[in-house]
Design a protein around this motif. Structure first.
Motif, mmCIF file in Angstrom:
data_model
loop_
_atom_site.group_PDB
_atom_site.id
_atom_site.type_symbol
_atom_site.label_atom_id
_atom_site.label_comp_id
_atom_site.label_asym_id
_atom_site.label_seq_id
_atom_site.Cartn_x
_atom_site.Cartn_y
_atom_site.Cartn_z
ATOM 1 N N GLY A 1 0.797 -1.229 0.000
ATOM 2 C CA GLY A 1 0.000 0.000 0.000
ATOM 3 C C GLY A 1 0.821 1.265 0.000
ATOM 4 N N GLU A 2 2.146 1.142 0.051
ATOM 5 C CA GLU A 2 2.984 2.337 0.118
ATOM 6 C C GLU A 2 3.939 2.466 -1.058
ATOM 7 N N VAL A 3 3.549 1.921 -2.192
ATOM 8 C CA VAL A 3 4.448 1.980 -3.344
ATOM 9 C C VAL A 3 4.339 3.300 -4.104
ATOM 10 N N GLU A 4 3.268 4.045 -3.898
ATOM 11 C CA GLU A 4 3.099 5.292 -4.634
ATOM 12 C C GLU A 4 4.149 6.319 -4.211
ATOM 13 N N GLU A 5 4.849 6.877 -5.184
ATOM 14 C CA GLU A 5 5.903 7.842 -4.874
ATOM 15 C C GLU A 5 5.350 9.153 -4.334
ATOM 16 N N ASP A 6 4.103 9.509 -4.736
ATOM 17 C CA ASP A 6 3.522 10.777 -4.298
ATOM 18 C C ASP A 6 2.661 10.610 -3.043
ATOM 19 N N LEU A 7 2.858 9.512 -2.328
ATOM 20 C CA LEU A 7 2.087 9.284 -1.114
ATOM 21 C C LEU A 7 2.407 10.353 -0.080
ATOM 22 N N ASN A 8 1.357 10.902 0.520
ATOM 23 C CA ASN A 8 1.535 11.906 1.562
ATOM 24 C C ASN A 8 2.327 11.312 2.722
ATOM 25 N N PRO A 9 3.371 11.994 3.178
ATOM 26 C CA PRO A 9 4.189 11.450 4.277
ATOM 27 C C PRO A 9 3.365 11.047 5.495
ATOM 28 N N ASN A 10 2.290 11.784 5.775
ATOM 29 C CA ASN A 10 1.467 11.461 6.933
ATOM 30 C C ASN A 10 0.640 10.189 6.730
ATOM 31 N N GLU A 11 0.563 9.720 5.466
ATOM 32 C CA GLU A 11 -0.180 8.500 5.186
ATOM 33 C C GLU A 11 0.705 7.256 5.284
ATOM 34 N N ARG A 12 1.969 7.454 5.499
ATOM 35 C CA ARG A 12 2.871 6.315 5.577
ATOM 36 C C ARG A 12 2.654 5.544 6.877
ATOM 37 N N ILE A 13 3.040 4.307 6.811
ATOM 38 C CA ILE A 13 2.837 3.379 7.929
ATOM 39 C C ILE A 13 4.009 3.490 8.894
ATOM 40 N N PRO A 14 3.764 3.259 10.192
ATOM 41 C CA PRO A 14 4.874 3.263 11.140
ATOM 42 C C PRO A 14 5.829 2.102 10.844
ATOM 43 N N PRO A 15 7.102 2.296 11.219
ATOM 44 C CA PRO A 15 7.687 3.361 12.034
ATOM 45 C C PRO A 15 7.877 4.731 11.353
ATOM 46 N N PRO A 16 8.031 4.843 9.990
ATOM 47 C CA PRO A 16 8.253 6.187 9.419
ATOM 48 C C PRO A 16 7.228 7.226 9.837
ATOM 49 N N SER A 17 5.942 6.859 9.895
ATOM 50 C CA SER A 17 4.927 7.841 10.272
ATOM 51 C C SER A 17 5.094 8.285 11.720
ATOM 52 N N LEU A 18 5.547 7.394 12.587
ATOM 53 C CA LEU A 18 5.785 7.762 13.983
ATOM 54 C C LEU A 18 6.928 8.763 14.100
ATOM 55 N N ILE A 19 7.929 8.602 13.254
ATOM 56 C CA ILE A 19 9.048 9.558 13.246
ATOM 57 C C ILE A 19 8.534 10.944 12.881
ATOM 58 N N LEU A 20 7.649 10.994 11.858
ATOM 59 C CA LEU A 20 7.094 12.278 11.431
ATOM 60 C C LEU A 20 6.242 12.902 12.530
ATOM 61 N N GLN A 21 5.694 12.073 13.400
ATOM 62 C CA GLN A 21 4.879 12.582 14.507
ATOM 63 C C GLN A 21 5.728 12.989 15.710
ATOM 64 N N GLY A 22 7.056 12.804 15.588
ATOM 65 C CA GLY A 22 7.939 13.258 16.644
ATOM 66 C C GLY A 22 8.469 12.188 17.570
ATOM 67 N N LYS A 23 8.157 10.923 17.294
ATOM 68 C CA LYS A 23 8.658 9.859 18.173
ATOM 69 C C LYS A 23 10.166 9.704 18.007
#
Length: 239
Positions: A66-88
């Motif tokens: 579900g995350e192969v799209e290059e233009d995927l919104n960073p906030n739509e990414r799955i953790p752990p990357p999305s958790l990093i964006l949230q400040g973890k």
């Protein structure tokens, strides 16, 4: 007594005999080269710059289909990357390559080359290299555990496809934690149940967490488990 053979039959037999190839086993060699361009994210913990003499663990994370799209919104990414964006803040580096092919499997050889390069260019504790993946990335994690058994100290697979024969090929010194939602309709929970059972039969160090009333999105709960990261840090590859 000799029987007369018709000219047509004789011609057919001669043609069949003449057309039979002569098989020869040859010993040849061909050097192959396969290249792939991998985009990736690389996270550094805050302590990395504060402790220039210290080597740090690293987690290799492989995302799902579900995350192969290059233009995927960073906030739509799955953790752990999305958790990093949230400040973890994580206590280790995280390498997250991107698979840009919606229908293609992960190129695990290319991933290993990327991992080796990142390890060589950074202060990495080679006894504390960890592996994790979800769904299609979970299947690739099992594959990497088989192909590179002396690389990873621990692996966490979330709702991943599980080739059962791999159970007998994985390094028994590598700790394993499997997560899966009981209501998963994409990759049934039986995939993980069968693999865990087989690993236990072989005497592997494996943990299994099943989530009730959870479908394919079991990664939200799995990567929100603080114990998971403490567990990773407890694992170290032994000789």
């Amino acid at each position: 007594m000799l029987k007369k053979v018709s000219p047509i039959l004789l011609l057919f037999l001669c043609n069949c005999c003449a057309s039979q190839p002569s098989f020869t086993l040859t010993d040849n060699e061909l050097e192959t080269s396969v290249t792939e361009t991998l985009k990736y994210y690389l996270y550094y913990p805050p302590e990395y710059e504060l402790n220039p003499e210290k080597n740090f663990p690293i987690l290799l994370f492989l995302h799902g289909g579900g995350e192969v799209e290059e233009d995927l919104n960073p906030n739509e990414r799955i953790p752990p990357p999305s958790l990093i964006l949230q400040g973890k803040k994580f206590p280790f580096l995280i390498l997250a390559p991107q698979n840009s092919y919606s229908k293609s499997w992960w190129n695990t050889r290319a991933i290993k080359q990327l991992l080796d390069t990142v390890v060589a260019e950074n202060r990495i504790d080679k006894k504390k290299i960890y592996l994790s993946g979800i769904s299609r990335g979970g299947g690739a994690a099992w594959e990497m555990a088989v192909q590179y058994p002396e690389t990873f100290a621990a692996m966490a697979v979330v709702c991943g496809m599980t080739p059962l024969p791999y159970a007998s090929w994985i390094n028994k010194k590598m700790a394993i934690w499997v997560f899966h939602g009981e209501d998963d309709e994409v990759i049934p929970v039986e995939e993980s149940e069968s693999m865990v059972k087989k690993l236990e039969e072989f005497g592997y160090d494996v943990r299994f967490t099943k989530y009730e009333n959870v479908g394919h999105d079991s990664w939200s709960k799995a990567y929100a488990t603080e114990e998971l990261y403490d567990w990773f840090l407890e694992q170290s590859l032994t000789n």
